[in-house]
Scaffold this motif. Structure first.
Motif, mmCIF file in Angstrom:
data_model
loop_
_atom_site.group_PDB
_atom_site.id
_atom_site.type_symbol
_atom_site.label_atom_id
_atom_site.label_comp_id
_atom_site.label_asym_id
_atom_site.label_seq_id
_atom_site.Cartn_x
_atom_site.Cartn_y
_atom_site.Cartn_z
ATOM 1 N N ALA A 398 0.757 -1.321 -0.028
ATOM 2 C CA ALA A 398 0.027 -0.011 0.023
ATOM 3 C C ALA A 398 0.990 1.242 0.247
ATOM 4 N N ALA A 399 1.923 1.322 0.653
ATOM 5 C CA ALA A 399 2.971 2.297 0.780
ATOM 6 C C ALA A 399 3.884 2.452 -0.452
ATOM 7 N N ASN A 400 3.636 1.383 -1.522
ATOM 8 C CA ASN A 400 4.433 1.237 -2.776
ATOM 9 C C ASN A 400 5.896 1.191 -2.331
ATOM 10 N N LEU A 401 6.224 0.548 -1.104
ATOM 11 C CA LEU A 401 7.672 0.233 -0.991
ATOM 12 C C LEU A 401 8.139 -1.176 -1.474
ATOM 13 N N VAL A 402 7.286 -2.144 -1.437
ATOM 14 C CA VAL A 402 7.474 -3.281 -1.872
ATOM 15 C C VAL A 402 6.467 -3.667 -2.862
ATOM 16 N N PRO A 403 6.635 -4.283 -4.186
ATOM 17 C CA PRO A 403 5.648 -4.503 -4.852
ATOM 18 C C PRO A 403 4.365 -5.986 -4.280
ATOM 19 N N LEU A 404 3.525 -5.956 -4.349
ATOM 20 C CA LEU A 404 2.677 -6.977 -3.853
ATOM 21 C C LEU A 404 2.862 -8.302 -4.208
ATOM 22 N N LEU A 405 3.427 -8.540 -5.534
ATOM 23 C CA LEU A 405 3.924 -9.914 -5.686
ATOM 24 C C LEU A 405 5.135 -10.254 -5.111
ATOM 25 N N ASN A 406 6.042 -9.420 -5.009
ATOM 26 C CA ASN A 406 7.393 -9.626 -4.315
ATOM 27 C C ASN A 406 7.062 -9.827 -3.037
ATOM 28 N N GLY A 407 6.252 -9.294 -2.322
ATOM 29 C CA GLY A 407 6.081 -9.549 -0.722
ATOM 30 C C GLY A 407 5.395 -10.845 -0.371
ATOM 31 N N LEU A 408 4.417 -11.190 -1.404
ATOM 32 C CA LEU A 408 3.757 -12.130 -1.184
ATOM 33 C C LEU A 408 4.598 -13.580 -1.426
ATOM 34 N N LEU A 409 5.499 -13.334 -2.649
ATOM 35 C CA LEU A 409 6.582 -14.749 -2.733
ATOM 36 C C LEU A 409 7.541 -14.739 -1.691
ATOM 37 N N ILE A 410 7.951 -13.511 -0.878
ATOM 38 C CA ILE A 410 8.813 -13.771 0.253
ATOM 39 C C ILE A 410 8.191 -14.229 1.285
ATOM 40 N N LEU A 411 6.748 -13.845 1.527
ATOM 41 C CA LEU A 411 5.973 -14.662 2.703
ATOM 42 C C LEU A 411 5.881 -15.977 2.477
ATOM 43 N N LEU A 412 5.643 -16.542 1.143
ATOM 44 C CA LEU A 412 5.230 -17.766 0.750
ATOM 45 C C LEU A 412 6.406 -18.596 1.173
ATOM 46 N N ALA A 413 7.792 -18.159 0.783
ATOM 47 C CA ALA A 413 9.060 -18.626 1.137
ATOM 48 C C ALA A 413 9.096 -18.978 2.577
ATOM 49 N N LEU A 414 8.863 -18.011 3.351
ATOM 50 C CA LEU A 414 9.219 -17.893 4.734
ATOM 51 C C LEU A 414 8.104 -19.112 5.244
ATOM 52 N N LEU A 415 6.761 -18.912 4.948
ATOM 53 C CA LEU A 415 5.875 -20.033 5.437
ATOM 54 C C LEU A 415 6.365 -21.486 5.270
ATOM 55 N N LEU A 416 7.067 -21.644 4.031
ATOM 56 C CA LEU A 416 7.449 -22.888 3.633
ATOM 57 C C LEU A 416 8.625 -23.305 4.558
ATOM 58 N N VAL A 417 9.670 -22.483 4.767
ATOM 59 C CA VAL A 417 10.751 -22.781 5.649
ATOM 60 C C VAL A 417 10.491 -22.954 6.932
ATOM 61 N N THR A 418 9.314 -22.498 7.528
ATOM 62 C CA THR A 418 9.093 -22.415 8.835
ATOM 63 C C THR A 418 7.868 -23.695 8.903
#
Length: 575
Positions: A398-418
């Motif tokens: 929302a703050a245009n700091l990180v594109p939504l797709l990039n943020g979701l991909l990072i979160l998905l990777a984190l959920l898989l690692v944990t």
């Protein structure tokens, strides 16, 4: 000439979508491939459609939502939401549902609350489930990620070479419209029936029991040898033996004296059992034992069972469970259960085997309504990780700091690692059909535009609106989308009308944004007919609704919704 036959083929596609016999995924894929083979659009356009960034964002968002929907948060909220007066409980439920649906997949929100509401005994579920479904739509229209429809429209926007839609661009119109409609729903929900479920009636409605007497020639022979597997309208579901339950029944199982054979199906065809000597029919003595083995489920929108029969999918082998009964709305389906084509939203009463809860395909196919089985929930720390991570992704986007797709991909990777999510779970729940529909729909929309078909429709809209100007054309695009989303699906409606809306804006020399919003909000305006939106189908059978219930509750909401959108969009997004 090409434009005319493309429009004719789109008309055939629309007719087949309304008919509903063929899956939208199959239809859109066939049309997309057909347009490529016939040279209407290029092969590169087809490939680019399936790699559209907004479409990939939608897919990753749905995969991340798998973790969020397993949070115990909604279960903990349920008691607080549903206590007290019905009107206040309904308002709290709709408010919380709308808020959650603004950021989470609304199908996941409804699926998580569906079982909780069906099991509670404070308020009849039929007074709450349609408001639950409507509130999830109203919350979804307020943000980019609130509903798949908004993300689908965003994929068309990007494909058309326009700037992508913002996270809260929908909020300017969506929030006031949602508030107005929720207030209206408080009044129209009073017209819903009070269908209280009497738990004791379920087993007696569906079971027919027969005891094997001491002189029966069936004793010592297997189920297969006794020809008990292929009866006219009846199906041997379970055997009660010395206070033990044998379920499902193996064809090699040998009949013993005193066995209680439990049949299901067309229980009125009791005469079928008269040809088996030594069977004594009696009442419902085994109900207490059977009730401990019963689970009621609703067929999910992702289920592989939709439009197929129990026999076609080999249900017993697939889930280690037998179907006792099928309910569609308030109507219990009769006839040979194995030959009934199933629909999304059907309620199935299952007699399950001991390892039913270990089956890995339950989540994809069913929403659990009753019984002792519960989906595995996240631990507190896992739940916090999922929600805090998701909140951070939304805030950064929302703050245009990180594109939504990039943020979701990072979160998905984190959920898989944990280990909050696993690769097998992602593979099992991957929204392949939705990806196929939208990717193909992007190609169909491109063909409609490049062939000149969309321009022909836009010119027709312009001539029809002669004297009413661009505002009349805007209303026309909205109404066309609204009608289509009631009779087909929301995503299909958006796909078919978007190129027409864009061409109409161009024909009037207007800014395309009001017409884009007309398509987005129109595609979510499904309140009258239950078959156009997946959450309506999910609550159809658990609430024991009829079609008229949606009409009574939904028509006032649809009118308020339309009035709000038609009034606010041109103010917030001038022509």
């Amino acid at each position: 000439m090409t434009a005319y036959w493309v429009l004719a083929s789109i008309g055939v596609l629309l007719a087949l979508l309304i008919q509903g016999r063929v899956s939208p995924a199959v239809l859109f894929t066939c049309w997309a491939v057909g347009f490529v083979l016939l040279g209407v659009t290029e092969q590169q356009a087809l490939l680019a459609s399936f790699s559209n960034s907004a479409l990939i964002t939608l897919v990753v968002l749905m995969l991340v939502s798998l973790a969020l929907e397993r949070s115990p948060l909604l279960d903990r909220l349920s008691d607080a939401l549903l206590k007290g007066r019905e009107s206040m409980a309904s308002l709290r439920l709709m408010g919380v549902t709308a808020f959650l649906s603004a950021f989470l997949n609304n199908t996941a929100v409804v699926g998580s609350l569906l079982g909780v509401i069906s099991r509670q005994r404070y308020i009849p579920a039929s007074r709450l489930l349609i408001p639950l479904s409507y509130a999830s739509i109203l919350g979804g229209i307020t943000t980019l990620v609130g509903t798949s429809t908004n993300l689908v429209v965003n994929s068309f926007v990007i494909n058309a070479g326009l700037p992508p839609l913002g996270m809260f661009q929908f909020t300017l119109v969506g929030l006031p419209v949602a508030l107005i409609c929720i207030i209206g729903l408080m009044f129209s929900a009073r017209l819903l029936p009070q269908n209280r479920v009497i738990e004791q009636e379920i087993p007696q409605s569906y079971f027919l029991e027969a005891q094997v007497m001491a002189d029966s020639p069936l004793i010592g022979n297997s189920i297969e040898d006794n020809q008990l597997r292929n009866l006219n309208g009846l199906f041997l579901l379970e055997i009660v033996r010395h206070d033990r339950l044998l379920s499902p029944v193996n064809p090699d199982e040998v009949i013993e004296q005193g066995d209680v054979l439990v049949f299901t199906g067309e229980v009125e065809k009791v005469q079928t059992l008269q040809r088996f000597p030594g069977l004594q029919l009696f009442g419902t003595q085994a109900d207490r034992l059977l009730a401990s083995n019963l689970v009621e489920v609703v067929i999910a929108n992702e289920s592989e069972l939709a439009k197929r029969t129990l026999r076609e999918v080999d249900f017993r082998t697939l889930f280690n469970a037998g179907v006792v009964g099928i309910r569609r709305g308030q109507r219990r389906l009769t006839g040979q259960l194995g030959q009934i084509p199933l629909r999304v939203g059907d309620s199935l009463l299952l007699a399950v085997g001991p390892d039913f809860k270990e089956q890995r395909n339950i989540d994809r196919n069913f929403h659990l309504l009753s019984g002792s089985l519960q989906r595995p929930k996240l631990r507190t720390e896992q739940s916090l990780l999922a929600f805090i991570g998701f909140g951070a992704v939304i805030a950064l986007a929302a703050a245009n700091l990180v594109p939504l797709l990039n943020g979701l991909l990072i979160l998905l990777a984190l959920l898989l690692v944990t280990r909050v999510l696993t690769v097998s779970e992602l593979r099992r729940r991957f929204p392949f059909e939705l990806w196929l529909i939208i990717g193909s729909a992007l190609t169909v929309a491109k063909a409609l535009e490049s062939s000149g078909g969309a321009q022909l429709v836009a010119d027709a809209v312009r001539s029809l609106c002669n004297g009413y100007g661009v505002y009349g054309a805007f209303i026309g695009v909205f109404v066309i989308t609204l009608i289509l989303t009631e009779v087909v699906t929301n995503n299909a409606a958006a796909a078919l009308v978007f190129p027409i809306g864009l061409s109409t804006a161009s024909a009037f020399g207007a800014d395309p944004m009001p017409f884009i919003m007309a398509v987005a909000f129109g595609a979510s305006a499904c309140f009258i007919i239950p078959f156009g939106y997946q959450t309506h189908l999910m609550v159809y059978s658990p609430g024991r609704y009829r079609m008229v219930d949606y009409l009574k509750a939904g028509l006032p909401v649809s009118l308020l919704y339309s009035a709000g959108v038609i009034t606010l969009v041109p103010i917030m997004f001038p022509f």
